[in-house]
Every structure is written in C-alpha cells, then in structure tokens.
Design a protein around this motif. Structure first.
Motif, PDB file in Angstrom:
ATOM      1  N   TYR A  31      51.973 -24.098  -1.775  1.00 29.54           N
ATOM      2  CA  TYR A  31      52.934 -25.160  -1.450  1.00 29.54           C
ATOM      3  C   TYR A  31      52.231 -26.517  -1.374  1.00 29.54           C
ATOM      4  O   TYR A  31      52.682 -27.500  -1.974  1.00 29.54           O
ATOM      5  CB  TYR A  31      53.623 -24.837  -0.125  1.00 29.54           C
ATOM      6  N   LEU A  32      51.136 -26.568  -0.631  1.00 25.34           N
ATOM      7  CA  LEU A  32      50.413 -27.837  -0.465  1.00 25.34           C
ATOM      8  C   LEU A  32      49.842 -28.338  -1.787  1.00 25.34           C
ATOM      9  O   LEU A  32      49.964 -29.529  -2.105  1.00 25.34           O
ATOM     10  CB  LEU A  32      49.306 -27.683   0.570  1.00 25.34           C
ATOM     11  N   LEU A  33      49.235 -27.456  -2.560  1.00 25.93           N
ATOM     12  CA  LEU A  33      48.625 -27.875  -3.822  1.00 25.93           C
ATOM     13  C   LEU A  33      49.664 -28.338  -4.838  1.00 25.93           C
ATOM     14  O   LEU A  33      49.506 -29.395  -5.468  1.00 25.93           O
ATOM     15  CB  LEU A  33      47.784 -26.738  -4.405  1.00 25.93           C
ATOM     16  N   VAL A  34      50.726 -27.569  -5.001  1.00 25.33           N
ATOM     17  CA  VAL A  34      51.755 -27.934  -5.984  1.00 25.33           C
ATOM     18  C   VAL A  34      52.432 -29.235  -5.597  1.00 25.33           C
ATOM     19  O   VAL A  34      52.606 -30.133  -6.432  1.00 25.33           O
ATOM     20  CB  VAL A  34      52.794 -26.796  -6.137  1.00 25.33           C
ATOM     21  N   ASN A  35      52.795 -29.378  -4.328  1.00 23.49           N
ATOM     22  CA  ASN A  35      53.504 -30.591  -3.928  1.00 23.49           C
ATOM     23  C   ASN A  35      52.592 -31.807  -3.914  1.00 23.49           C
ATOM     24  O   ASN A  35      53.041 -32.914  -4.203  1.00 23.49           O
ATOM     25  CB  ASN A  35      54.212 -30.374  -2.593  1.00 23.49           C
ATOM     26  N   ALA A  36      51.320 -31.628  -3.618  1.00 18.00           N
ATOM     27  CA  ALA A  36      50.375 -32.749  -3.729  1.00 18.00           C
ATOM     28  C   ALA A  36      50.278 -33.203  -5.187  1.00 18.00           C
ATOM     29  O   ALA A  36      50.287 -34.401  -5.478  1.00 18.00           O
ATOM     30  CB  ALA A  36      49.003 -32.336  -3.199  1.00 18.00           C
ATOM     31  N   LEU A  37      50.219 -32.239  -6.095  1.00 17.93           N
ATOM     32  CA  LEU A  37      50.154 -32.564  -7.520  1.00 17.93           C
ATOM     33  C   LEU A  37      51.422 -33.295  -7.965  1.00 17.93           C
ATOM     34  O   LEU A  37      51.356 -34.294  -8.681  1.00 17.93           O
ATOM     35  CB  LEU A  37      49.957 -31.285  -8.334  1.00 17.93           C
ATOM     36  N   VAL A  38      52.590 -32.816  -7.522  1.00 17.44           N
ATOM     37  CA  VAL A  38      53.855 -33.460  -7.878  1.00 17.44           C
ATOM     38  C   VAL A  38      53.890 -34.896  -7.352  1.00 17.44           C
ATOM     39  O   VAL A  38      54.262 -35.830  -8.071  1.00 17.44           O
ATOM     40  CB  VAL A  38      55.049 -32.643  -7.329  1.00 17.44           C
ATOM     41  N   LEU A  39      53.504 -35.083  -6.108  1.00 13.11           N
ATOM     42  CA  LEU A  39      53.554 -36.423  -5.513  1.00 13.11           C
ATOM     43  C   LEU A  39      52.525 -37.371  -6.125  1.00 13.11           C
ATOM     44  O   LEU A  39      52.807 -38.549  -6.344  1.00 13.11           O
ATOM     45  CB  LEU A  39      53.346 -36.334  -4.001  1.00 13.11           C
ATOM     46  N   LEU A  40      51.340 -36.860  -6.394  1.00 15.59           N
ATOM     47  CA  LEU A  40      50.270 -37.725  -6.918  1.00 15.59           C
ATOM     48  C   LEU A  40      50.453 -38.085  -8.388  1.00 15.59           C
ATOM     49  O   LEU A  40      50.024 -39.149  -8.816  1.00 15.59           O
ATOM     50  CB  LEU A  40      48.913 -37.064  -6.703  1.00 15.59           C
ATOM     51  N   HIS A  49      61.612 -35.615  -5.990  1.00 13.32           N
ATOM     52  CA  HIS A  49      60.781 -34.565  -5.406  1.00 13.32           C
ATOM     53  C   HIS A  49      61.194 -34.189  -3.986  1.00 13.32           C
ATOM     54  O   HIS A  49      60.780 -33.164  -3.477  1.00 13.32           O
ATOM     55  CB  HIS A  49      59.313 -34.987  -5.408  1.00 13.32           C
ATOM     56  N   GLY A  50      61.995 -34.982  -3.334  1.00 17.94           N
ATOM     57  CA  GLY A  50      62.309 -34.766  -1.925  1.00 17.94           C
ATOM     58  C   GLY A  50      63.001 -33.453  -1.621  1.00 17.94           C
ATOM     59  O   GLY A  50      62.578 -32.704  -0.736  1.00 17.94           O
ATOM     60  N   PHE A  51      64.066 -33.129  -2.338  1.00 18.21           N
ATOM     61  CA  PHE A  51      64.819 -31.927  -2.034  1.00 18.21           C
ATOM     62  C   PHE A  51      64.035 -30.644  -2.313  1.00 18.21           C
ATOM     63  O   PHE A  51      64.041 -29.733  -1.479  1.00 18.21           O
ATOM     64  CB  PHE A  51      66.167 -31.922  -2.757  1.00 18.21           C
ATOM     65  N   PRO A  52      63.353 -30.537  -3.442  1.00 19.17           N
ATOM     66  CA  PRO A  52      62.547 -29.321  -3.648  1.00 19.17           C
ATOM     67  C   PRO A  52      61.432 -29.158  -2.602  1.00 19.17           C
ATOM     68  O   PRO A  52      61.186 -28.051  -2.123  1.00 19.17           O
ATOM     69  CB  PRO A  52      61.958 -29.492  -5.047  1.00 19.17           C
ATOM     70  N   ILE A  53      60.792 -30.246  -2.220  1.00 21.53           N
ATOM     71  CA  ILE A  53      59.733 -30.176  -1.211  1.00 21.53           C
ATOM     72  C   ILE A  53      60.319 -29.728   0.128  1.00 21.53           C
ATOM     73  O   ILE A  53      59.760 -28.866   0.808  1.00 21.53           O
ATOM     74  CB  ILE A  53      59.000 -31.524  -1.088  1.00 21.53           C
ATOM     75  N   LEU A  54      61.452 -30.296   0.510  1.00 20.19           N
ATOM     76  CA  LEU A  54      62.095 -29.907   1.767  1.00 20.19           C
ATOM     77  C   LEU A  54      62.594 -28.467   1.729  1.00 20.19           C
ATOM     78  O   LEU A  54      62.431 -27.715   2.691  1.00 20.19           O
ATOM     79  CB  LEU A  54      63.248 -30.859   2.098  1.00 20.19           C
ATOM     80  N   GLY A  55      63.202 -28.075   0.619  1.00 19.27           N
ATOM     81  CA  GLY A  55      63.709 -26.713   0.488  1.00 19.27           C
ATOM     82  C   GLY A  55      62.593 -25.686   0.540  1.00 19.27           C
ATOM     83  O   GLY A  55      62.683 -24.671   1.255  1.00 19.27           O
ATOM     84  N   TRP A  56      61.542 -25.938  -0.207  1.00 19.92           N
ATOM     85  CA  TRP A  56      60.400 -25.018  -0.215  1.00 19.92           C
ATOM     86  C   TRP A  56      59.712 -25.025   1.145  1.00 19.92           C
ATOM     87  O   TRP A  56      59.262 -24.002   1.639  1.00 19.92           O
ATOM     88  CB  TRP A  56      59.442 -25.417  -1.329  1.00 19.92           C
ATOM     89  N   GLY A  57      59.645 -26.203   1.765  1.00 19.52           N
ATOM     90  CA  GLY A  57      59.052 -26.296   3.102  1.00 19.52           C
ATOM     91  C   GLY A  57      59.833 -25.470   4.117  1.00 19.52           C
ATOM     92  O   GLY A  57      59.243 -24.808   4.978  1.00 19.52           O
ATOM     93  N   LEU A  58      61.166 -25.492   4.018  1.00 14.52           N
ATOM     94  CA  LEU A  58      61.991 -24.669   4.901  1.00 14.52           C
ATOM     95  C   LEU A  58      61.726 -23.183   4.657  1.00 14.52           C
ATOM     96  O   LEU A  58      61.601 -22.406   5.603  1.00 14.52           O
ATOM     97  CB  LEU A  58      63.474 -24.986   4.694  1.00 14.52           C
ATOM     98  N   ALA A  59      61.615 -22.801   3.392  1.00 18.06           N
ATOM     99  CA  ALA A  59      61.301 -21.404   3.061  1.00 18.06           C
ATOM    100  C   ALA A  59      59.938 -21.010   3.624  1.00 18.06           C
ATOM    101  O   ALA A  59      59.774 -19.902   4.156  1.00 18.06           O
ATOM    102  CB  ALA A  59      61.333 -21.198   1.548  1.00 18.06           C
ATOM    103  N   LEU A  60      58.973 -21.902   3.537  1.00 20.73           N
ATOM    104  CA  LEU A  60      57.637 -21.636   4.077  1.00 20.73           C
ATOM    105  C   LEU A  60      57.693 -21.505   5.601  1.00 20.73           C
ATOM    106  O   LEU A  60      57.050 -20.628   6.184  1.00 20.73           O
ATOM    107  CB  LEU A  60      56.673 -22.758   3.669  1.00 20.73           C
ATOM    108  N   LEU A  61      58.475 -22.346   6.240  1.00 24.03           N
ATOM    109  CA  LEU A  61      58.648 -22.276   7.693  1.00 24.03           C
ATOM    110  C   LEU A  61      59.279 -20.939   8.110  1.00 24.03           C
ATOM    111  O   LEU A  61      58.815 -20.298   9.058  1.00 24.03           O
ATOM    112  CB  LEU A  61      59.504 -23.449   8.162  1.00 24.03           C
ATOM    113  N   ILE A  62      60.294 -20.509   7.394  1.00 30.76           N
ATOM    114  CA  ILE A  62      60.937 -19.227   7.691  1.00 30.76           C
ATOM    115  C   ILE A  62      59.964 -18.082   7.454  1.00 30.76           C
ATOM    116  O   ILE A  62      59.875 -17.157   8.264  1.00 30.76           O
ATOM    117  CB  ILE A  62      62.223 -19.070   6.851  1.00 30.76           C
TER     118      ILE A  62
END
Length: 95
Positions: A31-40, A49-62
C-alpha cells in the motif's frame, strides 16, 4: 472462556496468527509503496488518486483490525511466531 491447547494445537495456531500478521505487514508495505509511487509520479492525473488511496486505506485498516484485534521463513515471521507461542503458553501478556 479460556481453553488450554495442547502443544500441536498451540503450534498450529501460533503459525496461523504469525502468518496473518506477516500478511498484514506485506499488505501495508505494498500500500505504502504503490501509493507513494502514484503520488510522486502523478500517474493518477490531477486529483484522481484520493478515492483509491482512501478506499484501499480503509481496506488496510479493516485487515489490520481483523488480524490484530479480532484474533486474541524469515526473521520477522520467526519473531512473530515466537511471540504467538509465548502468548499461547501464557508467558506473555496479550497487550
């Protein structure tokens, strides 16, 4: 209700729990590597990028809640396995 596990049951459960925790750590790292790559690199466009990052982040939290809260090879896996063995044998405080 607290039940005492025999050695084989404790070993099997410790392996399962350590594997689940290692799976979450892998998930979080990807999650961290892919989203860092997307943002950078700006792959997602202006603000897409906001909704996929938030959605995946919620999945990671669960996923983390299930692994670390719901359930009372390498060095990391071995350390997690040892902690689970100690926990199951009552030598380590679960918190």
């Amino acid at each position: 209700m607290h039940t005492t596990l025999n050695v084989d049951e404790a070993e099997q459960l410790a392996r399962k729990r350590a594997g689940a925790k290692l799976g979450w750590i892998t998930h979080a790292t990807v999650y961290l590597l892919v989203n860092a790559l997307v943002l950078l690199t700006g792959w997602s466009g202006h603000h897409g990028h906001g909704f996929p990052i938030l959605g995946w982040g919620l999945a990671l939290l669960i996923h983390g809640a299930v692994v670390f809260l719901a359930a009372p090879g390498d060095a990391l896996h071995d350390r997690l396995l040892q902690r689970e063995r100690a926990r199951l044998q009552g030598r380590l405080d679960p918190w």
